[in-house]
Design a protein around this motif. Structure first.
Motif, PDB file in Angstrom:
ATOM      1  N   ARG A 363      67.111  89.119 109.990  1.00  0.00           N
ATOM      2  CA  ARG A 363      66.768  88.635 111.327  1.00  0.00           C
ATOM      3  C   ARG A 363      65.282  88.834 111.603  1.00  0.00           C
ATOM      4  O   ARG A 363      64.615  89.674 110.981  1.00  0.00           O
ATOM      5  N   ALA A 364      64.824  88.047 112.566  1.00  0.00           N
ATOM      6  CA  ALA A 364      63.521  88.277 113.181  1.00  0.00           C
ATOM      7  C   ALA A 364      63.799  88.275 114.676  1.00  0.00           C
ATOM      8  O   ALA A 364      63.722  87.250 115.344  1.00  0.00           O
ATOM      9  N   GLY A 365      64.211  89.437 115.178  1.00  0.00           N
ATOM     10  CA  GLY A 365      64.686  89.497 116.553  1.00  0.00           C
ATOM     11  C   GLY A 365      65.968  88.700 116.689  1.00  0.00           C
ATOM     12  O   GLY A 365      66.950  88.937 115.972  1.00  0.00           O
ATOM     13  N   PRO A 366      66.005  87.697 117.571  1.00  0.00           N
ATOM     14  CA  PRO A 366      67.226  86.901 117.743  1.00  0.00           C
ATOM     15  C   PRO A 366      67.402  85.818 116.686  1.00  0.00           C
ATOM     16  O   PRO A 366      68.463  85.185 116.616  1.00  0.00           O
ATOM     17  N   LEU A 367      66.391  85.576 115.870  1.00  0.00           N
ATOM     18  CA  LEU A 367      66.436  84.496 114.885  1.00  0.00           C
ATOM     19  C   LEU A 367      67.104  84.976 113.599  1.00  0.00           C
ATOM     20  O   LEU A 367      66.754  86.029 113.054  1.00  0.00           O
ATOM     21  N   ARG A 368      68.046  84.178 113.111  1.00  0.00           N
ATOM     22  CA  ARG A 368      68.763  84.530 111.887  1.00  0.00           C
ATOM     23  C   ARG A 368      68.122  83.846 110.688  1.00  0.00           C
ATOM     24  O   ARG A 368      67.663  82.715 110.786  1.00  0.00           O
ATOM     25  N   ARG A 369      68.176  84.521 109.559  1.00  0.00           N
ATOM     26  CA  ARG A 369      67.664  83.946 108.319  1.00  0.00           C
ATOM     27  C   ARG A 369      68.782  83.967 107.284  1.00  0.00           C
ATOM     28  O   ARG A 369      69.860  83.503 107.544  1.00  0.00           O
ATOM     29  N   ARG A 370      68.573  84.543 106.128  1.00  0.00           N
ATOM     30  CA  ARG A 370      69.650  84.585 105.140  1.00  0.00           C
ATOM     31  C   ARG A 370      70.746  85.561 105.588  1.00  0.00           C
ATOM     32  O   ARG A 370      70.518  86.437 106.415  1.00  0.00           O
ATOM     33  N   ALA A 371      71.923  85.371 104.985  1.00  0.00           N
ATOM     34  CA  ALA A 371      73.041  86.252 105.333  1.00  0.00           C
ATOM     35  C   ALA A 371      73.937  86.432 104.110  1.00  0.00           C
ATOM     36  O   ALA A 371      73.960  85.594 103.201  1.00  0.00           O
ATOM     37  N   TRP A 372      74.670  87.555 104.090  1.00  0.00           N
ATOM     38  CA  TRP A 372      75.574  87.893 102.995  1.00  0.00           C
ATOM     39  C   TRP A 372      76.916  88.311 103.573  1.00  0.00           C
ATOM     40  O   TRP A 372      76.985  88.903 104.654  1.00  0.00           O
ATOM     41  N   ILE A 373      77.979  88.031 102.846  1.00  0.00           N
ATOM     42  CA  ILE A 373      79.291  88.586 103.172  1.00  0.00           C
ATOM     43  C   ILE A 373      79.863  89.209 101.910  1.00  0.00           C
ATOM     44  O   ILE A 373      79.700  88.680 100.801  1.00  0.00           O
ATOM     45  N   ILE A 374      80.491  90.362 102.069  1.00  0.00           N
ATOM     46  CA  ILE A 374      81.125  91.079 100.967  1.00  0.00           C
ATOM     47  C   ILE A 374      82.627  91.082 101.218  1.00  0.00           C
ATOM     48  O   ILE A 374      83.088  91.532 102.271  1.00  0.00           O
ATOM     49  N   ASN A 375      83.375  90.565 100.246  1.00  0.00           N
ATOM     50  CA  ASN A 375      84.828  90.512 100.332  1.00  0.00           C
ATOM     51  C   ASN A 375      85.456  91.240  99.163  1.00  0.00           C
ATOM     52  O   ASN A 375      84.833  91.401  98.103  1.00  0.00           O
ATOM     53  N   ALA A 376      86.711  91.653  99.342  1.00  0.00           N
ATOM     54  CA  ALA A 376      87.486  92.118  98.205  1.00  0.00           C
ATOM     55  C   ALA A 376      87.695  90.942  97.246  1.00  0.00           C
ATOM     56  O   ALA A 376      87.695  89.780  97.656  1.00  0.00           O
ATOM     57  N   TRP A 377      87.844  91.235  95.966  1.00  0.00           N
ATOM     58  CA  TRP A 377      88.081  90.215  94.957  1.00  0.00           C
ATOM     59  C   TRP A 377      89.572  89.917  94.864  1.00  0.00           C
ATOM     60  O   TRP A 377      90.402  90.838  94.838  1.00  0.00           O
ATOM     61  N   CYS A 378      89.927  88.641  94.838  1.00  0.00           N
ATOM     62  CA  CYS A 378      91.311  88.239  94.610  1.00  0.00           C
ATOM     63  C   CYS A 378      91.419  87.667  93.200  1.00  0.00           C
ATOM     64  O   CYS A 378      90.742  86.680  92.886  1.00  0.00           O
TER      65      CYS A 378
END
Length: 481
Positions: A363-378
């Motif tokens: 983030r840059a304050g309220p501005l979003r940039r890259r993002a990641w999510i981590i999940n369990a593996w199925c």
């Protein structure tokens, strides 16, 4: 042996979520209580844990907020009401002030008891109405009938507030017990409203199987009013919707279930029980991706599988293709945040999906940039591969039942997936597991859902030849467009 540090209500409040364990507190009568293990904690308000008093093992509830007397007194009165009605509950051993502010309430510690919620986990995947599931649920509803027969309600009804000890069922959490008509059966409206709270803890499929639950409830006594299954469905649905809304709100903030940390440059949210184990990945998600094996590396996202702490995980990074793409995403919730919420929505509704464990947003304050999510593996096999041998015959019975259950549930809940490729449906452990939730949506209106379902349905059918037996089976058994 280390001497437990002495604490007061004020110091425990200041410790927030991390009081050092074990610790000792002085009771108002001069005795010392040593709390060895915290079981539940509401920061600055309440601590519940396994404790020791005069060489006896007890369950301790410490009310440490400045205004704790009200909650302490309500818990004490609730336990007394249960005891007066002959409702099994752990024996109250002590209720009094702490030496330096706050209050304590001590009950028997039942080492050999398990919660009904634990029993339910073993049968939760069975079809609604299944006899084995009813065998777990019926005692809770029968106990609720006993409460109602004695004029009592429990405002925080869930299976975790029933303990099983041998063949005996017990009610806990006196704080939520109220006496509306002491010694007299509840009126129909009060009984229905309280019954709906417990029934709303179950998947919505149980709404069609209320009759046996009502029959169990009526075992509480002959003076109970009649309950109409049809009339119960609306309050059950309303309560369930409120529970879902409350739960999803918690996934976005720091609370008992989730750990959230926000700075000007970053937002991180993790399942609290997983946060410590994931700390290394949360600190450097790109390094985790680099040491994993790539499953996808495209312009919009990068996906990797890795082993971490002897556990397989999947990390998905949502990329920004260019400045224009970055600007278009800056003000909107990230796709990681959307998938995070939708994953928890599915889990709440009992729909199989890999467990969402954490998200990270640049983030840059309220501005979003890259993002990641981590999940369990199925480890499941995608449906395109799994059902390939059955194109000319239709799915086997287990797969047919699982497909029917999944799409009936999604349709009932007005949920659309948005990208119903067979590769986004995995067969694992007797279930169809949904993945890639970026475009998932729960629709408010039937019309909006109908449009989305037509697209989902058509996309799902396109995975197989239109002249195949599998295609014809799906067309006949999916909810209509």
């Amino acid at each position: 042996m280390t001497t437990p540090a002495a604490q007061t209500a004020a110091s425990l409040r200041a410790a927030g979520r991390a009081p050092a364990q074990p610790f000792a507190v002085a009771l108002g009568d001069g005795r010392e209580l040593v709390l060895h293990r915290i079981l539940r904690l509401l920061p600055g308000k309440r601590i519940v844990g396994e404790a020791e008093l005069a060489d006896s093992r007890v369950l301790a509830k410490l009310f440490i907020a400045p205004g704790s007397a009200r909650h302490w007194q309500r818990e004490r009165e609730g336990i007394a009401a249960l005891a007066a009605a002959g409702i099994p509950t752990p024996a109250l051993l002590h209720a009094g002030e702490l030496a330096e502010g706050g209050h304590a309430l001590l009950t028997d510690f039942l080492t050999d008891a398990v919660s009904l919620a634990e029993r339910w986990q073993a049968v939760a995947r069975l079809p609604a109405g299944h006899s084995d599931a009813l065998a777990v649920l019926a005692p809770a509803f029968a106990m609720l009938g006993r409460l109602h027969m004695n004029g009592l309600v429990q405002d925080d009804l869930h299976l975790g507030n029933f303990l099983v000890r041998g063949s005996r069922l017990m009610v806990i959490d006196g704080d939520a017990v109220r006496a509306l008509t002491p010694g007299q059966p509840l009126q129909a409206d009060a009984a229905s409203a309280n019954f709906a709270i417990l029934a709303a803890q179950l998947p919505a499929g149980w709404d069609e199987h209320l009759a046996p639950l009502i029959d169990a409830w009526r075992q509480g006594g002959e003076g109970l009013p009649a309950l109409d299954p049809a009339a119960l469905r609306a309050p059950i649905a309303h309560t369930r919707d409120a529970r879902l809304k409350d739960f999803l709100a918690k996934t976005r903030r720091d609370c008992t279930l989730f750990k959230a940390e926000k700075t000007f440059e970053r937002l991180t949210i993790a399942v609290r029980a997983e946060a410590e184990a994931l700390a290394e990945i949360l600190a450097a998600p790109d390094a985790a991706i680099a040491r994993g094996s790539l499953l996808k590396d495209g312009g919009t996202c990068t996906v990797a599988k890795l082993e971490h702490a002897d556990r397989p995980l999947v990390i998905k990074r949502y990329n920004l293709k260019n400045a224009r793409h970055a600007l278009s995403r800056a003000w909107r919730p990230s796709r990681a945040a959307h998938s995070w919420v939708e994953g928890h929505r599915l889990a709440f509704l009992g729909i199989a999906t890999p467990a969402p464990l954490a998200i990270i947003e640049e983030r840059a304050g309220p501005l979003r940039r890259r993002a990641w999510i981590i999940n369990a593996w199925c480890p499941g096999q995608d449906l395109a591969t799994h059902l390939a041998p059955y194109i000319d015959s239709g799915p086997p019975p287990a797969e047919a039942e699982a497909l029917h259950t999944l799409f009936a549930t999604l349709h009932r809940e007005r949920i659309s997936h948005g990208d119903m490729k067979a590769t986004n449906l995995l067969w694992h452990d007797g279930q169809v597991v949904l993945i890639d939730l970026d475009a998932m949506q729960q629709h408010r209106s039937a019309a909006s859902h109908a449009r989305a379902w037509r697209r989902d349905r058509a996309r799902l059918l396109r995975n197989w030849p239109a002249d195949s037996a599998l295609w014809r089976w799906l067309d006949a058994n999916l909810p209509p467009a």
